[in-house]
Design a protein around this motif. Structure first.
Motif, PDB file in Angstrom:
ATOM      1  N   LEU A   1      18.335  43.431  77.912  1.00 53.39           N
ATOM      2  CA  LEU A   1      18.868  42.108  77.597  1.00 53.39           C
ATOM      3  C   LEU A   1      20.269  42.301  77.035  1.00 53.39           C
ATOM      4  CD1 LEU A   1      18.271  38.992  77.146  1.00 53.39           C
ATOM      5  CD2 LEU A   1      17.661  39.653  74.804  1.00 53.39           C
ATOM      6  N   PHE A   2      21.268  41.677  77.642  1.00 51.85           N
ATOM      7  CA  PHE A   2      22.633  41.829  77.154  1.00 51.85           C
ATOM      8  C   PHE A   2      23.391  40.524  77.326  1.00 51.85           C
ATOM      9  CE2 PHE A   2      22.604  43.051  81.604  1.00 51.85           C
ATOM     10  CZ  PHE A   2      23.726  42.440  82.139  1.00 51.85           C
ATOM     11  N   ASN A   3      24.443  40.370  76.520  1.00 50.25           N
ATOM     12  CA  ASN A   3      25.205  39.117  76.574  1.00 50.25           C
ATOM     13  C   ASN A   3      26.649  39.300  77.011  1.00 50.25           C
ATOM     14  OD1 ASN A   3      26.597  40.056  74.271  1.00 50.25           O
ATOM     15  ND2 ASN A   3      25.118  39.091  72.891  1.00 50.25           N
ATOM     16  N   GLY A   4      27.071  40.561  77.253  1.00 51.34           N
ATOM     17  CA  GLY A   4      28.420  40.786  77.744  1.00 51.34           C
ATOM     18  C   GLY A   4      29.488  40.767  76.685  1.00 51.34           C
TER      19      GLY A   4
ATOM     20  N   GLY B   1      26.750  42.616  72.968  1.00 52.43           N
ATOM     21  CA  GLY B   1      25.637  43.260  73.659  1.00 52.43           C
ATOM     22  C   GLY B   1      24.310  43.158  72.958  1.00 52.43           C
ATOM     23  N   GLY B   2      24.268  43.332  71.647  1.00 56.80           N
ATOM     24  CA  GLY B   2      23.004  43.412  70.928  1.00 56.80           C
ATOM     25  C   GLY B   2      22.330  42.058  70.773  1.00 56.80           C
ATOM     26  N   GLU B   3      21.015  42.077  70.692  1.00 53.05           N
ATOM     27  CA  GLU B   3      20.222  40.875  70.502  1.00 53.05           C
ATOM     28  C   GLU B   3      19.240  41.112  69.357  1.00 53.05           C
ATOM     29  OE1 GLU B   3      20.694  38.153  72.110  1.00 53.05           O
ATOM     30  OE2 GLU B   3      21.902  38.774  73.814  1.00 53.05           O
ATOM     31  N   LYS B   4      19.114  40.142  68.466  1.00 52.55           N
ATOM     32  CA  LYS B   4      18.181  40.271  67.349  1.00 52.55           C
ATOM     33  C   LYS B   4      16.841  39.711  67.764  1.00 52.55           C
ATOM     34  CE  LYS B   4      21.715  40.129  63.731  1.00 52.55           C
ATOM     35  NZ  LYS B   4      22.195  39.434  62.512  1.00 52.55           N
ATOM     36  N   LEU B   5      15.952  40.601  68.172  1.00 49.85           N
ATOM     37  CA  LEU B   5      14.607  40.225  68.578  1.00 49.85           C
ATOM     38  C   LEU B   5      13.606  41.052  67.799  1.00 49.85           C
ATOM     39  CD1 LEU B   5      14.993  40.061  72.468  1.00 49.85           C
ATOM     40  CD2 LEU B   5      14.818  38.126  70.914  1.00 49.85           C
ATOM     41  N   GLN B   6      12.437  40.506  67.578  1.00 50.33           N
ATOM     42  CA  GLN B   6      11.379  41.207  66.871  1.00 50.33           C
ATOM     43  C   GLN B   6      10.326  41.686  67.866  1.00 50.33           C
ATOM     44  OE1 GLN B   6      11.486  41.894  63.600  1.00 50.33           O
ATOM     45  NE2 GLN B   6      13.455  40.813  63.464  1.00 50.33           N
ATOM     46  N   ASN B   7       9.719  42.856  67.565  1.00 49.62           N
ATOM     47  CA  ASN B   7       8.619  43.327  68.402  1.00 49.62           C
ATOM     48  C   ASN B   7       7.517  42.287  68.434  1.00 49.62           C
ATOM     49  OD1 ASN B   7       9.813  45.754  69.037  1.00 49.62           O
ATOM     50  ND2 ASN B   7       8.888  46.858  67.333  1.00 49.62           N
TER      51      ASN B   7
ATOM     52  N   ARG C   1      22.823  54.099  72.154  1.00 48.95           N
ATOM     53  CA  ARG C   1      24.145  54.619  72.477  1.00 48.95           C
ATOM     54  C   ARG C   1      25.245  53.704  71.979  1.00 48.95           C
ATOM     55  NH1 ARG C   1      22.760  55.092  78.760  1.00 48.95           N
ATOM     56  NH2 ARG C   1      21.818  53.111  78.144  1.00 48.95           N
ATOM     57  N   LEU C   2      25.227  52.456  72.472  1.00 53.23           N
ATOM     58  CA  LEU C   2      26.251  51.477  72.122  1.00 53.23           C
ATOM     59  C   LEU C   2      25.610  50.103  71.985  1.00 53.23           C
ATOM     60  CD1 LEU C   2      29.055  52.359  74.723  1.00 53.23           C
ATOM     61  CD2 LEU C   2      29.091  52.912  72.280  1.00 53.23           C
ATOM     62  N   ALA C   3      26.059  49.343  71.009  1.00 54.26           N
ATOM     63  CA  ALA C   3      25.564  47.973  70.873  1.00 54.26           C
ATOM     64  C   ALA C   3      25.915  47.145  72.096  1.00 54.26           C
ATOM     65  CB  ALA C   3      26.144  47.332  69.614  1.00 54.26           C
ATOM     66  N   ALA C   4      27.052  47.460  72.730  1.00 57.03           N
ATOM     67  CA  ALA C   4      27.506  46.702  73.897  1.00 57.03           C
ATOM     68  C   ALA C   4      26.564  46.828  75.080  1.00 57.03           C
ATOM     69  CB  ALA C   4      28.905  47.141  74.307  1.00 57.03           C
ATOM     70  N   LEU C   5      25.712  47.871  75.088  1.00 53.50           N
ATOM     71  CA  LEU C   5      24.774  48.072  76.200  1.00 53.50           C
ATOM     72  C   LEU C   5      23.502  47.254  76.041  1.00 53.50           C
ATOM     73  CD1 LEU C   5      25.159  51.900  76.867  1.00 53.50           C
ATOM     74  CD2 LEU C   5      26.195  49.988  78.093  1.00 53.50           C
ATOM     75  N   GLY C   6      23.411  46.460  74.993  1.00 48.95           N
ATOM     76  CA  GLY C   6      22.329  45.502  74.888  1.00 48.95           C
ATOM     77  C   GLY C   6      21.085  46.011  74.199  1.00 48.95           C
ATOM     78  N   THR C   7      19.968  45.361  74.501  1.00 48.05           N
ATOM     79  CA  THR C   7      18.686  45.626  73.872  1.00 48.05           C
ATOM     80  C   THR C   7      17.667  46.037  74.919  1.00 48.05           C
ATOM     81  OG1 THR C   7      19.137  44.011  72.134  1.00 48.05           O
ATOM     82  CG2 THR C   7      16.836  44.613  72.482  1.00 48.05           C
ATOM     83  N   ARG C   8      16.963  47.133  74.676  1.00 48.31           N
ATOM     84  CA  ARG C   8      15.894  47.573  75.557  1.00 48.31           C
ATOM     85  C   ARG C   8      14.596  46.847  75.186  1.00 48.31           C
ATOM     86  NH1 ARG C   8      19.205  50.312  78.500  1.00 48.31           N
ATOM     87  NH2 ARG C   8      18.548  52.208  79.549  1.00 48.31           N
TER      88      ARG C   8
END
Length: 341
Positions: free
Chosen positions: A137-140, A143-149, A162-169
C-alpha cells in the motif's frame, strides 16, 4: 449460465470498483497492489535465530526486542561476498518462526540455499504461498500508511524496512479477496484507493527511488551488497557476528572504496536490447537492470555519473541519472568511491 451467480459477481465487481474509484476531496489517496512476483517462506525451529544470523547481512535479533521493528531488510551472500538473494524478514507471534519474502522466480533455489546450511539443526523451511500473499500500500508521497494489524482478518502489517517512500507491506491470507481486504482495513471507507496502473505501480515507485529488487535487478552473484545500497537501506549490520560473505563486506565498509551504486535513471525513449549506459565518448558507465514508463534502475559509476560532466546515453538515446534523496548527504570521500573489483 447461472444468472443469479452472474449478477452476484457483477454486484461484487461494482462494489470493489467503488472502493477504488471513490476519490472524494479530503480523503487520502493510495494504491493497493498485490505483489505477485514475491513469495513467502516460513522458517521455523528452536535454533532459527542463530541459523538466520549466520546467513543474512542484517541483525535478526532486533526482531526479538519488545520495542524492535516488525520487519528488517537483509541479503543473503555467497562466500565471495556477492548478493544471492534479497529478502524482507518478518517476525511473527512465535519467537521460533520468521517469514522471509523473496523473489518468486528464485524461490525454490532460495529454499534450497537455506536447507544447505541447515545441516543438523531442527529447522523447518517451507513455502507458504498457498497460505499468505504479500501486498503493498503506497501513496506516492511519503509512502507510509498508519495501519494496525487486523487479527480478525489475520492480516500482518509492516512498514517497508528500507524506505518509508516504498509504502506499507500487508501479508494477507491467500483466500482473502481484494474486496474483503479493503472493507476489513477501511470499514468506514475513509481512504481513496486506486488500482495499480502503468503510471502508478510498485515497480515504477521503486525505480523512481532507485531501489533494485529480485533476481532480474539484482542478478545472483553479480553485485556486492553495498553497491546495492544495503548500507543506506538499513539492510546490513556492521556490529553483529559473522555470516556468509561478511569478511569482504566489512572490509569494504571500513577500509574499502565503492565505485558503483544502484541509482535511478530517467529515459528519454523506449529502451531496446542494449542496456549499457555510456558516455557520449563511448565509455561504459554502467548497466540498466530494470525499466518501466521512462524510469529505471541502473548500477552506475558514481564519480563519473554524478559530477555532471558526463552526458549519458543508453541504446543511442539520452538518459539522466539522479541522485536519490534518501542517500546520506555526506557520501564517503573520493577514496571510498572507487571500488576494486
Amino acid at each position: 449460465m447461472n444468472i443469479c451467480k452472474n449478477f452476484k459477481f457483477l454486484r461484487l465487481t461494482r462494489c470493489c470498483m467503488r472502493n477504488f474509484a471513490d476519490t472524494r476531496p479530503g480523503k487520502p489517496t493510495s494504491t493497493l497492489e498485490k505483489l505477485a512476483h514475491r513469495e513467502l517462506t516460513r522458517v521455523h525451529g528452536a535454533e532459527v535465530l542463530p541459523f538466520l544470523q549466520g546467513l543474512v547481512t542484517n541483525d535478526v535479533s532486533h526482531l526479538q526486542r519488545p520495542d524492535g521493528p516488525s520487519s528488517i531488510y537483509a541479503m543473503f551472500l555467497n562466500k565471495g561476498g556477492r548478493v544471492l538473494y534479497d529478502t524482507i524478514v518478518y517476525r511473527t507471534d512465535s519467537p521460533d518462526t520468521y517469514l522471509l519474502e523473496c523473489d518468486r522466480q528464485v524461490s525454490e533455489e532460495f529454499r534450497r540455499h537455506l536447507r544447505t546450511f541447515r545441516v543438523r539443526k531442527k529447522i523447518d523451511i517451507d513455502s507458504i504461498d498457498d497460505e499468505y500473499a504479500p501486498w503493498v500500500l503506497f501513496n506516492g508521497h511519503n509512502g507510509g500508511e498508519k495501519l494496525q494489524n487486523n487479527k480478525e482478518l489475520e492480516v500482518f502489517i509492516s512498514s517497508d524496512p528500507r524506505l518509508a517512500a516504498l509504502g506499507t507491506r500487508i501479508l494477507a491470507p491467500t483466500d482473502l479477496g481484494l474486496q474483503q481486504l479493503v472493507s476489513g482495513l477501511w470499514r468506514n471507507n475513509e481512504r481513496n484507493l486506486t488500482p495499480p496502473s502503468s503510471e502508478r505501480n510498485y515497480k515504477l515507485l521503486r525505480y523512481k527511488q532507485g531501489v533494485g529488487e529480485g533476481s532480474e535487478e539484482l542478478p545472483p552473484g553479480k553485485c556486492f551488497p553495498l553497491e546495492a545500497n544495503a548500507d543506506f537501506l538499513n539492510g546490513v549490520s556492521f556490529n553483529k557476528g559473522c555470516y556468509v560473505g561478511q569478511e569482504l563486506t566489512a572490509r569494504i565498509h571500513h577500509s574499502g572504496v565503492i565505485r558503483k551504486r544502484y541509482m535511478p535513471i530517467r529515459l528519454t525513449a523506449p529502451l531496446g536490447a542494449n542496456q549499457t549506459v555510456q558516455s557520449v565518448a563511448g565509455a561504459n558507465l554502467g548497466r540498466v537492470f530494470g525499466h518501466a514508463h521512462n524510469h529505471g534502475v541502473a548500477l552506475l559509476r558514481i564519480e563519473q555519473v554524478l559530477t555532471g560532466a558526463q552526458e549519458l546515453v543508453v541504446d543511442g538515446e539520452r538518459c539522466f541519472a539522479e541522485r536519490p534523496d534518501w542517500w546520506p548527504s555526506d557520501l564517503p570521500n573520493k577514496r571510498r568511491q572507487a571500488f576494486t573489483d
